[in-house]
Design a protein around this motif. Structure first.
Motif: not given
Length: 250
Positions: A169-194
């Motif tokens: 199932l596709p996943r997306g990370l929700l962001l209210d701020t661009l906190w440090t490390g958000w991209m690494d987290v999105a990659r580790s969770l194999e997100c398809v979207a932010v």
């Protein structure tokens, strides 16, 4: 070289909590009203009842959007199902019940609509809620492989639970701020979207997302100028309350 962007079957325009502020949020009445305005994708908030039923509610507590009190996730579905989730909005929706994810899934499938399920855990139940929502979605959409729901959350632990349970199932990370490390987290969770607060998007952030093969979505967009700015940036999804203002064919 960057990998190919993930397949993206979803409409660009997404009704926030069904129909934004035109109907009681996260109820089937809201989905029906959003669909009546031409919308074919909806965002909703899902959490767990005390006995494990996945139901729709944004807040941790019941007071704002029902006639109940206390923490919603601490009550069984037998009690939650008796609440009035419509009168707070307007008299025309009095008696509208809380919705289950199953009920919303059936409605969306019967009407060829897509769903963005925000995993909205009761605090302390992040991983458990992520697993339960993903398992429910996996089962409910097992006969609809071409239109899977998009699972999103502000809580990485919830998305981790979803990934372990239903990795397809596709996943997306929700962001209210661009906190440090958000991209690494999105990659580790194999997100398809932010999915970012719309004010965060600019050409640099869009380029960053594209370089990592992430689709770009924004919430909650209620003004013409903001919508046009995001359209000019080429965003893939725009979540709005104003289903009466923005035609989804735009």
């Amino acid at each position: 070289m960057a990998d190919q962007m993930p397949r993206w079957p979803y409409p660009r325009w997404i009704g926030h909590r069904g129909a934004g502020k035109l109907a009681p949020e996260n109820t089937l009445a809201a989905f029906r009203l959003g669909a009546a305005h031409g919308y074919r994708m909806f965002e909703c908030d899902a959490k767990l009842s005390a006995d494990g039923v996945v139901f729709l509610l944004h807040d941790d507590t019941l007071q704002r959007t029902t006639n109940g009190h206390g923490v919603g996730g601490e009550q069984p579905w037998s009690a939650l199902s008796q609440l009035d989730a419509g009168s707070w909005h307007s008299r025309g929706f009095a008696g509208e019940p809380l919705a289950t994810l199953e009920g919303v899934a059936r409605y969306c499938q019967a009407n060829a609509c897509w769903l963005n399920i925000e995993i909205k855990p009761t605090p302390g139940l992040e991983a458990q809620t992520g697993r339960a929502v993903a398992a429910a979605a996996q089962q409910l959409w097992q006969d609809q492989p071409g239109s899977p729901p998009l699972l999103t959350s502000f809580q990485p632990e919830a998305l981790q639970g979803a990934m372990v349970t239903a990795p397809e199932l596709p996943r997306g990370l929700l962001l209210d701020t661009l906190w440090t490390g958000w991209m690494d987290v999105a990659r580790s969770l194999e997100c398809v979207a932010v999915v970012c607060n719309h004010a965060l998007w600019d050409p640099t952030l869009v380029a960053t997302a594209r370089t990592s093969n992430l689709r770009a979505l924004a919430y909650t967009v209620n003004d013409d100028w903001a919508a046009q700015r995001l359209l000019d940036l080429g965003l893939d999804g725009i979540i709005t309350d104003r289903v009466d203002l923005f035609a989804p064919s735009l």
